[in-house]
Design a protein around this motif. Sequence first.
Motif, short mmCIF file in Angstrom:
data_model
loop_
_atom_site.label_atom_id
_atom_site.label_comp_id
_atom_site.label_asym_id
_atom_site.label_seq_id
_atom_site.Cartn_x
_atom_site.Cartn_y
_atom_site.Cartn_z
N GLN A 24 0.84 -1.19 0.00
CA GLN A 24 0.00 0.00 0.00
C GLN A 24 0.87 1.24 0.00
OE1 GLN A 24 -1.73 -0.43 4.25
NE2 GLN A 24 -1.45 1.80 4.02
N ILE A 25 0.23 2.35 -0.30
CA ILE A 25 0.90 3.66 -0.29
C ILE A 25 0.57 4.36 1.02
CG2 ILE A 25 0.88 5.96 -1.34
CD1 ILE A 25 2.02 4.15 -3.35
N VAL A 26 1.61 4.87 1.68
CA VAL A 26 1.39 5.80 2.80
C VAL A 26 2.18 7.06 2.46
CG1 VAL A 26 1.70 6.23 5.26
CG2 VAL A 26 1.19 3.91 4.46
N TYR A 27 1.52 8.19 2.51
CA TYR A 27 2.23 9.45 2.28
C TYR A 27 2.73 9.97 3.63
CZ TYR A 27 0.02 9.44 -2.32
OH TYR A 27 -0.39 9.11 -3.59
N ALA A 28 3.95 10.53 3.62
CA ALA A 28 4.51 11.06 4.86
C ALA A 28 5.03 12.47 4.61
CB ALA A 28 5.64 10.17 5.35
N CYS A 29 4.90 13.31 5.64
CA CYS A 29 5.30 14.71 5.50
C CYS A 29 5.85 15.22 6.83
CB CYS A 29 4.10 15.55 5.08
SG CYS A 29 4.46 17.29 4.93
N TRP A 30 7.03 15.80 6.79
CA TRP A 30 7.62 16.44 7.97
C TRP A 30 7.23 17.91 7.92
CZ3 TRP A 30 13.68 16.51 8.95
CH2 TRP A 30 13.92 17.01 10.25
N ASP A 31 6.30 18.29 8.76
CA ASP A 31 5.77 19.65 8.71
C ASP A 31 6.86 20.68 8.95
OD1 ASP A 31 3.30 18.69 8.18
OD2 ASP A 31 2.31 19.53 9.95
N GLN A 32 6.73 21.80 8.26
CA GLN A 32 7.64 22.94 8.42
C GLN A 32 9.07 22.62 8.00
OE1 GLN A 32 6.67 26.12 10.45
NE2 GLN A 32 4.77 25.43 9.56
N HIS A 33 9.24 21.51 7.29
CA HIS A 33 10.58 21.16 6.81
C HIS A 33 10.49 20.93 5.31
CE1 HIS A 33 11.31 20.82 11.05
NE2 HIS A 33 12.60 20.78 10.80
N LEU A 34 10.82 21.99 4.58
CA LEU A 34 10.56 21.97 3.15
C LEU A 34 11.81 21.74 2.31
CD1 LEU A 34 7.87 24.80 2.91
CD2 LEU A 34 7.59 22.36 3.29
N LEU A 35 12.90 21.28 2.97
CA LEU A 35 14.05 20.89 2.15
C LEU A 35 13.62 19.76 1.21
CD1 LEU A 35 17.09 21.25 1.54
CD2 LEU A 35 17.51 19.39 3.17
N VAL A 104 0.44 10.47 6.81
CA VAL A 104 0.84 10.81 8.17
C VAL A 104 1.77 12.02 8.10
CG1 VAL A 104 0.61 8.49 9.16
CG2 VAL A 104 2.79 9.17 8.14
N ARG A 105 1.53 12.96 9.00
CA ARG A 105 2.40 14.13 9.12
C ARG A 105 3.05 14.09 10.49
NH1 ARG A 105 -1.76 18.87 7.57
NH2 ARG A 105 -0.01 20.19 8.20
#
Lengths: 118, 507
Positions: A24-35, A104-105
Amino acid sequence: MAVTANYEYVGVPADTLANFHGNQIVYACWDQHLLLAAPFICFVTPESLFKDMVTGSIMPLLESDPDFAAIDWSKVEWLKSNQPFTPDFEASIAGNGIGHKDQVRFRTPNLNTLRAID
Amino acid sequence: MDMKATKKKIGMKEKYRLLTRDLGWETTYQTKEDIYPYATYEGIKIHDWDKWEDPFRLTMDSYWKYQAEKERKFYAIIDAHAQNNGHLNITDASYLSALKIFLQAISPAEYASHKGFARVGREFPGVGPQVACQMQSIDEIRHAQTQIHAMSNYNKYYNGFHAFADQRDRIWYTSVARSFFDDAMSAGPFEFIIAIGFSFEYVLTNLLFVPFMSGAAYNGDMATVTFGFSAQSDEARHMTLGLECIKFMLEQDPDNLPIVQKWLDKWFGRGMRLLTLVGTMMDYMLPKRVMSWSEAWEIYGEENGKALFNDLARYGIRPPKGWDLTGESKEHVSHQLMLGLYQWRFGTSFHGWIPSNDDMDWLSSKYPNTFDKYYRPRWDHIKKLEAEGKPFKNYGLPKLCQTCQLPALFTEPGDPTSLCQREVTYKKEKYHFCSDSCQDTFNQEPEKYIQAWLPMTQLFQGNSGGGGLDAWMDWVSLQDGVDNGDYHGSEDQKNFDAWKSMTTSNK
């Protein structure tokens, strides 16, 4: 009708779980870290453990960020589908209720080296 | 001696009538509905097709004459460019990244537009628009051809040009343009004409062509300037057709207004996302820059747009949704997309590079509110990593927007430190978006967009070469270490520098 058409038209979704051969696909994002310019894809099985997704799929991608080494993973704040969420690291992706294409963030409030120059 | 009597010449007006309106006829053994089955299902009501005013009153015979003349001029210059090593007159081969993106994303869009106009020319019941669409269809295929021919000369010497047609369908950053045209072509004829004829050709095309062609001129690219000039008079005609179309629809029935407005909102949003590619070219890829994306938007977007929407206000049209947000986003989007293109440069059929100090100073001066505050720190960090021998690459494949298909790398309006995150659950499936505009478009017609062919998820399904980065590169015709990666140290850079030095020294 959910599409402008001259007859009753039903589309076939392109990214259903069945198309991913047991993964399956899980999207992940580190908030406030846009490198890392955009949220990224973790390609996992629903049975794999949350902690393995963190160490196997997420952490290797974050190493270029100057805040990476300072992350205290026990204090990270998580969101699932934009709602606060407390993951069980020892439970599976499915056991944590993370469905196919869920995002998930994670937030590390005191770390903001590259955020912006005030 | 008797004078030979000459036949009276047909006047322009009569000739026009005979060669356009007179080509139509009333059907007898088939119904109009059977012949034009797509004319009503979108809800647009047309009562009198004869009210259609042809803005240019062009007939086929004069059309051929004008176009043939332009072709002769165009190919004469293209031949001269090829024979005189015109490719060495460009400022620097890094400029070619902009051309490669143009060839991979925009030229195939000209071809798609040709197909679309051929189709709507058949589907509209009125003779006036049938003829006008037919001519535009021929224009568009000519544009695709002249662009491919102009750039084929660069393909002889430089990498990354060779597989543009495959890459249009398969590689990831072109899908913003591909999906734009797929969306328009799978819509009805009226939406198509608003999408391409009005929103794209009228509202946005100046932003594509004027700064891009000036960029080519500034950087010594005669081939591109030439196809730009050759297309320019056509574009003027297309813009006028687009404007005529929207006015015609609005004048025919008041019920058309909300439908037209809905399409304007949608296609303005889609167009702005597509133009982000142009913004990155202008701000980052031209060695000699013309103006910033922000300045181009102010001149060709804000000023022209304001006049246009004032003019259309008498029909009840308001500026498209999201229009006000561009005042903020014009200072951000090119930086956000370029940082993305750079970090995924292993997967691009053009070269990326870290902006030089001079480039960054130029960006600071053009973007005093945003560049130093938000984007320079990231580039500086990337530069530091490179100096430490750890060049920054992001092997995390990005979440794509279900509608515009760009990576979801745009920030939240009002907060440039947070990504804009939108999601919708439709029939138990989750979908993600980069903006309210893209989410609104999806919500209007979910059955259409759930089918989107998203390059990243298709890769994980194993549909893009079978799996793995190497197989994917083969599948998108990307030669690793040749077409992609950093400009500095690339074959393109080495060859250009070597050939160029042969023209200026005796070594």
